[in-house]
Write a protein that holds these residues in place. Structure first.
Motif, mmCIF file in Angstrom:
data_model
loop_
_atom_site.group_PDB
_atom_site.id
_atom_site.type_symbol
_atom_site.label_atom_id
_atom_site.label_comp_id
_atom_site.label_asym_id
_atom_site.label_seq_id
_atom_site.Cartn_x
_atom_site.Cartn_y
_atom_site.Cartn_z
ATOM 1 N N LYS A 1 0.839 -1.199 0.000
ATOM 2 C CA LYS A 1 0.000 0.000 0.000
ATOM 3 C C LYS A 1 0.873 1.246 0.000
ATOM 4 C CE LYS A 1 -3.868 -2.177 2.440
ATOM 5 N NZ LYS A 1 -4.739 -2.142 3.640
ATOM 6 N N VAL A 2 0.401 2.287 -0.700
ATOM 7 C CA VAL A 2 1.113 3.548 -0.783
ATOM 8 C C VAL A 2 0.269 4.646 -0.158
ATOM 9 C CG1 VAL A 2 2.255 5.201 -2.301
ATOM 10 C CG2 VAL A 2 2.192 2.786 -2.932
ATOM 11 N N PHE A 3 0.901 5.478 0.674
ATOM 12 C CA PHE A 3 0.195 6.538 1.389
ATOM 13 C C PHE A 3 0.813 7.896 1.053
ATOM 14 C CE2 PHE A 3 -0.352 2.663 3.752
ATOM 15 C CZ PHE A 3 -1.680 2.696 4.183
ATOM 16 N N ASP A 4 -0.053 8.875 0.858
ATOM 17 C CA ASP A 4 0.366 10.245 0.574
ATOM 18 C C ASP A 4 0.699 10.940 1.895
ATOM 19 O OD1 ASP A 4 0.593 12.954 -0.034
ATOM 20 O OD2 ASP A 4 -1.064 12.930 -1.466
ATOM 21 N N PHE A 5 1.947 11.359 2.051
ATOM 22 C CA PHE A 5 2.389 11.993 3.290
ATOM 23 C C PHE A 5 1.546 13.218 3.642
ATOM 24 C CE2 PHE A 5 4.808 15.465 5.216
ATOM 25 C CZ PHE A 5 5.175 14.902 6.422
ATOM 26 N N ASP A 6 1.215 14.032 2.666
ATOM 27 C CA ASP A 6 0.541 15.301 2.930
ATOM 28 C C ASP A 6 -0.920 15.121 3.346
ATOM 29 O OD1 ASP A 6 2.720 17.184 2.274
ATOM 30 O OD2 ASP A 6 2.567 16.249 0.311
ATOM 31 N N LYS A 7 -1.518 13.994 3.040
ATOM 32 C CA LYS A 7 -2.894 13.741 3.476
ATOM 33 C C LYS A 7 -2.963 13.227 4.914
ATOM 34 C CE LYS A 7 -4.904 12.909 -1.075
ATOM 35 N NZ LYS A 7 -5.625 11.941 -1.954
ATOM 36 N N LYS A 8 -1.830 12.751 5.428
ATOM 37 C CA LYS A 8 -1.728 12.285 6.816
ATOM 38 C C LYS A 8 -2.698 11.145 7.139
ATOM 39 C CE LYS A 8 1.435 15.262 8.183
ATOM 40 N NZ LYS A 8 1.714 15.916 6.891
#
Length: 228
Positions: free
Chosen positions: A143-150
């Protein structure tokens, strides 16, 4: 050996891994500047060359990581700033029983300086996902997560690693509170830094495992445990 890539992914790889550039391309980048290279010259790259060079770099990083951590015993792994995800792809291809999460930014700066500037980045979440899914069939546990969306995962990790991102391009303090939540006394941290002495008061166990002295990424790689 090579990865499966397209033009957009090749451009992104060279933004993140400038050591892949040929001597001529490096001179062009230096002569005309990072902005013009990003916008124009990066469109004229040899996909096969970049793919092969990137694979070799990631394979060396994979062997290095596996030397210090028993990856077969890691159920949950977190990569911070993994970029396109070549190293992560190799981990998941070789250890299909583990789960791997990747956290990164989701925009490409036209001109980048870094120096711990949180407003700069060279990454695309969509391209990271495409690269991984094109090169690894073990899709359900990645899974990949967007840092800026927290919108971060809520779990404890056996291994948290970050090559040339955490405390190299971005300050460790950005992630510290999250790292405390994501770890326990057995979590292993591996990352690069230009200030190793700073972490003597951050972790209970700390060891320098590599000196990047004669490379473009001059820093020291640490292996740490038990964050304070």
């Amino acid at each position: 050996m090579k990865f499966k890539v397209n033009n957009s992914i090749v451009r992104l790889i060279t933004f993140q891994r400038i050591e892949i550039l040929t001597l001529f391309q490096s001179k062009i980048r230096k002569l005309f500047g990072r902005l013009l290279f990003t916008i124009l010259f990066s469109r004229f790259l040899n996909n096969n060359y970049v793919s092969e060079k990137y694979y070799n770099i990631c394979n060396e990083e994979y062997k290095f990581l596996n030397k210090f951590v028993k990856l077969q015993n890691c159920k949950d792994i977190l990569s911070i700033g993994g970029g396109v995800g070549g190293l992560e792809t190799l981990i998941m291809k070789n250890f299909q029983n583990c789960s791997l999460d990747l956290i990164d930014r989701n925009f490409v700066s036209k001109k980048i300086q870094y120096s711990w500037n949180e407003k700069e980045a060279y990454n695309s979440i969509d391209l990271t996902k495409k690269f991984y899914f094109d090169n690894c069939k073990n899709n359900k546990k990645f899974k990949v997560f967007d840092f800026d969306k927290k919108n971060f995962p809520k779990k404890k990790y056996d291994l948290i690693f970050s090559f040339f991102s955490l405390d190299y391009h971005y300050s460790f303090n950005i992630y510290k509170n999250f790292l405390i939540k994501w770890s326990n006394e057995k979590t292993i941290f591996i990352f690069d830094t230009v200030r190793p002495d700073f972490f003597k008061n951050v972790f209970k166990k700390i060891k320098i495992i590599n000196n990047n002295v004669n490379t473009i990424h001059q820093s020291k790689r640490l292996i740490c445990e038990e964050i304070n």
